[in-house]
Design an enzyme around this catalytic site. Structure first.
Site, PDB file in Angstrom:
ATOM      1  N   GLU A   1     -62.905  59.723  32.576  1.00 48.99           N
ATOM      2  CA  GLU A   1     -61.342  60.458  33.086  1.00 48.99           C
ATOM      3  C   GLU A   1     -60.859  61.428  32.387  1.00 48.99           C
ATOM      4  OE1 GLU A   1     -58.477  57.280  34.064  1.00 48.99           O
ATOM      5  OE2 GLU A   1     -57.333  58.911  34.948  1.00 48.99           O
TER       6      GLU A   1
ATOM      7  N   CYS B   1     -57.082  56.755  37.404  1.00 43.66           N
ATOM      8  CA  CYS B   1     -55.515  57.314  38.093  1.00 43.66           C
ATOM      9  C   CYS B   1     -55.513  58.902  38.436  1.00 43.66           C
ATOM     10  CB  CYS B   1     -54.411  57.012  37.241  1.00 43.66           C
ATOM     11  SG  CYS B   1     -54.047  55.354  37.447  1.00 43.66           S
TER      12      CYS B   1
ATOM     13  N   ASN C   1     -59.246  54.154  43.828  1.00 37.44           N
ATOM     14  CA  ASN C   1     -59.270  53.729  42.357  1.00 37.44           C
ATOM     15  C   ASN C   1     -58.596  52.233  42.142  1.00 37.44           C
ATOM     16  OD1 ASN C   1     -59.538  53.703  39.456  1.00 37.44           O
ATOM     17  ND2 ASN C   1     -57.478  54.500  39.475  1.00 37.44           N
ATOM     18  N   GLU C   2     -57.402  52.245  42.016  1.00 36.40           N
ATOM     19  CA  GLU C   2     -56.779  50.955  41.634  1.00 36.40           C
ATOM     20  C   GLU C   2     -55.568  50.793  42.676  1.00 36.40           C
ATOM     21  OE1 GLU C   2     -54.624  51.212  37.828  1.00 36.40           O
ATOM     22  OE2 GLU C   2     -56.440  49.958  36.815  1.00 36.40           O
TER      23      GLU C   2
END
Ligand code: AHR
Length: 654
Positions: A45, A240, A371-372
């Site tokens: 990331e 993120c 993603n989350e």
């Protein structure tokens, strides 16, 4: 009297347990399940200056004057000469890179120009060559000359060049600079003499010695550290960062491919996210874009695993959600990406890939959706992606997500809903204390063996921290992760992919810790957690085999954890043994099922203190060392050091 007796019984018990020999039976001809080639991977990331200022080897910050403050990172330099830098110019036709600057010069004898500070300085190494380039043109000018200098932290010149005479048309000027000394915090200076004005854009400096020698490529030492892990996959671009703090700020892969000057820069979502580690100069130039991620994965023999935005921005921030009726462009992004990675060169995106130098497909097999994310909004959107992807690309394995936590209502909801659908894998995240990792080494023992597979996509033990950036990567955290990873390995039929997160951090520009690899402008350092990952990933094996104590897996009994694999491709058996106790342990291993070569090896990672850590200035305090071991009959006796992680390698006769 009673007290004394209790003391003696306790002392006796202690001495018995100190002498106790743990017996483990490893049965090499009883494969329990396959280990997927993707088992141990990396999570990349662009956080902590991992891309710009990190793996992407560009040394000039804000090279295209596209930061919100167009002169951020730049300073005027006056050496007995007059001049000024005009407010930036904006070319409305050039959407991706509309700004350039004009330097007005009026110098008889002196010079005027500007200098760039790099990413917390520019790392320069003695004797190395650096590739300078700039797009420039002159107007209303005569006799304007440009010189380019590298300065050390005292202002002394440590390299210089004079590109050829500038002309009235936009042109790219290139020159090499050889460094006369090593400097972690150098500056790059462009000086002009004469009279008139110069327009400049895309000021760039790269080491000539990049990964695979690619011009404008990646930092060799950082890529090498990642390659040494022999990862089974590279997950990118996050995290993120996929989501963005809002949807405008989300990661849009199409804007990250094609010529670099056409890649539209955006603010990095980690720029101001962390209260105590804000970095207003953190942007994404996308010099490290999707082509480069695919190429990196290919270079190091890993499967590419891109994660795409699913129509939701970060739910910890703005939490913007695209109405289902407007989701099509997001799904189209996924379809286009598959075409970019795998499509024929006659297709729109396949043609672009070919024009970037890669006509062959990248052979994309996995794709992450979101993603989350959590709750119904995610499931509703995931369903739409799944429908189209399964229909149009049934061979692509879809990775879905279980949200940000290791358990609880979001996690349970995601699993119960996703079970009704058909993702290939569910991505679980856990950032927990070391004790949690040790206690949860049995986490996957009772998962459904026939259910959806697990991608342990982001995990790290978060330990105590001190002031030094690297201090949270304690030996305790690495030890706990190793204990936990024996559980991942034992359950390789359920867990098909796993990656520590995040991967990279700049010691002078980080936002989040712990991280797997730390670097500064000149050096790169593996944390103890890195060496644990490496010990597992370079001894991955092809099949899990039983490593049992008293007929049961060893999960913390007597502070020991064990797992074992066989590698049928090279006739080896790898036994992982983690001792979390403060005392050394004697272990007797009964070797069953095949006939072993007598001589083997034990690789040990250990440290004296639980809170020890590696730092850029002391990179090998905790470092694996190998010693021989000898099998006697069908038994191997080993002494495991206190608080140690061990991998035993034994060869067997085929
Ligand atoms: O790894 C750092 C962050 O942790 C990731 O961006 C996010 O997915 C998680 O919350």
């Amino acid at each position: 009297m009673k007290k004394v007796l209790v003391f003696f019984i306790a002392a006796l018990q202690f001495s018995l347990s100190a002498q106790q020999v743990q017996e483990i039976t490893v049965t090499a001809n009883m494969p329990v399940c396959d280990v997927q080639p993707t088992m141990w991977g990396v999570f990349f990331e662009d956080i902590n200056f991992a891309a710009d200022g990190g793996i992407y080897a560009e040394l000039v910050k804000n090279r295209s004057f596209e930061f919100t403050l167009p002169l951020m990172g730049w300073e005027p330099v006056r050496q007995n000469g007059n001049g000024r830098i005009l407010p930036t110019f904006y070319s409305p036709g050039k959407d991706a890179n509309p700004h350039f600057i004009t330097v007005v010069i009026d110098t008889e004898n002196g010079t005027f120009g500007l200098s760039n500070e790099g990413f917390r300085g520019i790392g320069i190494k003695l004797g190395n060559l650096y590739n300078f380039s700039v797009n420039a043109r002159i107007s209303d000018s005569f006799n304007i000359k440009m010189k380019v200098e590298l300065l050390d932290s005292t202002g002394a010149i440590i390299g210089a060049t004079e590109p050829t005479q500038l002309t009235a048309d936009w042109r790219k000027y290139e020159a090499y600079i050889q460094a006369s000394s090593t400097e972690p915090r150098a500056r790059l200076q462009l000086l002009f003499s004469g009279k008139g004005s110069v327009d400049i854009d895309m000021v760039s400096l790269f080491p000539a010695d990049t990964w695979k020698g690619r011009k404008g490529g990646l930092r060799k030492d950082i890529v090498q550290m990642i390659a040494d892990l022999k990862p089974g996959f590279v997950r990118f671009p996050g995290g993120c960062i996929v989501e963005g703090r809002n949807l405008t700020n989300r990661y849009q892969w199409e804007t990250t491919v094609g010529p670099v000057e056409g890649r539209k820069l955006i603010i990095n979502r980690w720029n101001m996210e962390m209260r105590n580690h804000q970095a207003p100069d953190y942007f994404q130039s996308f010099g490290m874009g999707f082509f480069e991620y695919f190429q990196l994965a290919e270079d190091i023999g890993a499967e590419p695993l891109p994660i795409l935005n699913c129509g939701m921005s970060c739910q910890f921030n703005a939490g913007e959600v695209v109405p289902l009726s407007d989701l099509n462009p997001y799904i189209q992004d996924a379809l286009d990406l598959i075409e970019f990675a795998n499509g024929a060169t006659t297709t729109t995106w396949g043609r672009l890939r070919a024009s970037m130098g890669h006509p062959e497909p990248f052979n994309l097999k996995f794709l992450g959706v979101g993603n989350e994310q959590w709750e119904e909004q995610y499931i509703e959107r995931y369903k739409e992606f799944e429908k189209v992807l399964h229909q149009q690309h049934p061979d692509i394995k879809i990775v879905s997500g279980a949200g940000p936590y290791q358990a609880g209502k979001y996690f349970d909801f995601a699993w119960s809903e996703l079970r009704k659908l058909s993702p290939a894998l569910i991505d679980e995240h856990y950032y927990m204390p070391p004790e949690w990792f040790m206690k949860n080494a049995n986490r996957y023992d009772n998962y459904d063996r026939k259910g959806i597979k697990v991608f342990a996509g982001e995990y790290a033990a978060h330990s105590k921290e001190a002031e030094a950036p690297e201090s949270r990567n304690t030996w305790l955290s690495a030890l706990a992760e190793a204990a936990f990873m024996t559980g991942l390995e034992r359950n390789a039929d359920v867990v098909n992919m796993a990656s520590y997160a995040p991967l990279l951090a700049h010691v002078d520009a980080w936002q989040w810790r712990p991280d797997l690899i730390w670097f500064d402008n000149l050096q790169v350092t593996g944390t103890p957690n890195y060496y644990v990952q490496k010990m597992f990933s370079t001894h991955k094996g092809t099949n899990v085999i039983p490593a049992l104590s008293g007929g049961k897996p060893l999960i913390g009994a007597d502070s020991l954890y064990a797992s074992a694999v066989i590698d049928k491709s090279n006739a080896k058996v790898y036994i992982k043994l983690v001792n979390t106790s403060r005392s050394a342990k004697s272990v007797k291993i009964n070797l069953e099922g095949v006939s072993f070569q007598k001589n083997g090896e034990i690789e040990t990672l250990k440290s004296k203190g639980l809170y020890d850590y590696n730092s850029v200035s002391n990179p090998k305090l905790i470092y694996p060392l190998s010693n021989p071991v000898v099998i006697s009959g069908k038994k191997l006796a080993v002494n495991l050091d206190a608080i140690s992680v061990n991998v035993i390698t034994l060869a067997y006769k085929k």
